[in-house]
Design a protein around this motif. Structure first.
Motif, short mmCIF file in Angstrom:
data_model
loop_
_atom_site.label_atom_id
_atom_site.label_comp_id
_atom_site.label_asym_id
_atom_site.label_seq_id
_atom_site.Cartn_x
_atom_site.Cartn_y
_atom_site.Cartn_z
N ALA A 46 -54.74 8.82 -49.53
CA ALA A 46 -54.03 9.92 -50.34
C ALA A 46 -55.05 11.03 -49.92
N PRO B 41 -57.28 14.36 -50.93
CA PRO B 41 -58.05 14.39 -52.29
C PRO B 41 -57.46 15.53 -53.01
N THR B 42 -57.39 15.43 -54.34
CA THR B 42 -56.78 16.38 -55.41
C THR B 42 -57.61 17.63 -55.17
N ARG C 264 -61.99 10.95 -67.25
CA ARG C 264 -61.28 9.57 -67.11
C ARG C 264 -60.31 9.54 -66.02
N LYS C 265 -59.53 10.73 -66.16
CA LYS C 265 -58.15 10.57 -65.14
C LYS C 265 -58.97 10.56 -63.81
N LEU C 266 -59.98 11.24 -63.39
CA LEU C 266 -60.62 11.33 -62.18
C LEU C 266 -61.00 9.87 -61.78
N GLU D 248 -59.60 7.14 -62.83
CA GLU D 248 -58.54 6.37 -62.65
C GLU D 248 -58.02 6.68 -61.10
N GLU D 249 -58.23 7.81 -60.90
CA GLU D 249 -57.77 8.11 -59.50
C GLU D 249 -58.69 7.56 -58.35
N ARG D 250 -59.82 6.88 -58.68
CA ARG D 250 -60.72 6.47 -57.90
C ARG D 250 -61.23 7.07 -56.85
N VAL D 251 -61.42 8.51 -57.29
CA VAL D 251 -61.84 9.45 -56.22
C VAL D 251 -63.20 9.03 -55.79
N ASN D 252 -63.41 9.20 -54.59
CA ASN D 252 -64.60 8.77 -53.84
C ASN D 252 -65.77 9.93 -54.00
#
Length: 170
Positions: free
Chosen positions: A2, A4-5, A36-38, A40-44
Motif C-alpha cells: 500500500a 503511504p498515506t 491509534r489509527k496510525l 492500526e495501519e501498521r505504518v512503518n
C-alpha cells in the motif's frame, strides 16, 4: 504494498492548531486517536506508537486530574466553611477556596471539555473523607452526597450558609 498515506493537509493542520489553542484536552484526545489509527495501519515509521499514544492520553487526563484535585480542595474548604463553628480560620479557608477555584478555572479555560468529565460524586467523597478525618464528630451529620453543583464549585465567591449562623459578610 500500500502507498503511504499523506499527512494532514494545510487546512487540517490549522484545525489542529486551533483546537490546541481552544481546548488542549480535546486536542490531546484527538491526537491520541489519530496515533491509534496510525498504529492500526501498521505504518512503518520509527515511532514507538503504543507509548506515544499512552503519553498523549496521559497529558489529556492530567488536565482532568488537576481540575478534580483543585475542586476536591474547594469542596473540603466549603465543608469547613459550612459545618465548622470556628470563627478564626474562616478567612483563611475562604482565601484557600478562592485560590483552588481560580486554579481550576484557569485549567478549564485551557481545556473546557474537562468540565463535562468531572466526577462530582467521586471528588465529593474524597473531600468528605478528608473532612471527616478532621472532624469525626460530624461523620453522621455531613451528607454522603454532594449538595454542591459543579457550577457552584466554580462560581467565584460562592459559599454555602454556615450551619451555626456565622456570617462571612464583614
Amino acid at each position: 504494498m500500500a502507498a503511504p498515506t499523506a499527512g494532514p493537509t494545510e487546512g487540517e493542520g490549522m484545525m489542529d492548531s486551533i483546537l490546541y489553542e481552544r481546548d488542549f484536552h480535546a486536542w490531546a484526545l484527538e491526537q491520541a486517536s489519530a496515533l491509534r489509527k496510525l498504529a492500526e495501519e501498521r505504518v512503518n515509521l520509527p515511532l514507538d506508537l503504543p507509548h506515544l499514544i499512552e503519553e498523549v492520553e496521559d497529558m489529556a487526563n492530567n488536565e482532568l486530574d488537576v481540575v478534580e484535585g483543585n475542586l476536591t480542595q474547594v469542596i473540603l474548604h466549603l465543608l469547613k466553611l459550612e459545618w465548622s463553628a470556628e470563627v478564626e480560620p474562616r478567612r483563611h479557608w475562604m482565601v484557600e477556596t478562592a485560590s483552588f477555584r481560580a486554579n481550576a478555572l484557569r485549567r478549564l479555560k485551557r481545556s473546557p471539555t474537562v468540565q463535562g468529565r468531572i466526577d462530582l460524586s467521586g471528588i465529593y467523597a474524597d473531600a468528605r473523607e478528608q473532612f471527616v478525618a478532621l472532624r469525626p464528630d460530624l461523620a453522621a451529620t455531613v451528607p454522603e452526597t454532594s449538595a454542591y453543583s459543579v457550577d457552584q464549585l466554580l462560581q467565584r465567591g460562592w459559599c454555602p450558609i454556615n450551619r451555626h449562623g456565622i456570617s462571612d459578610n464583614n
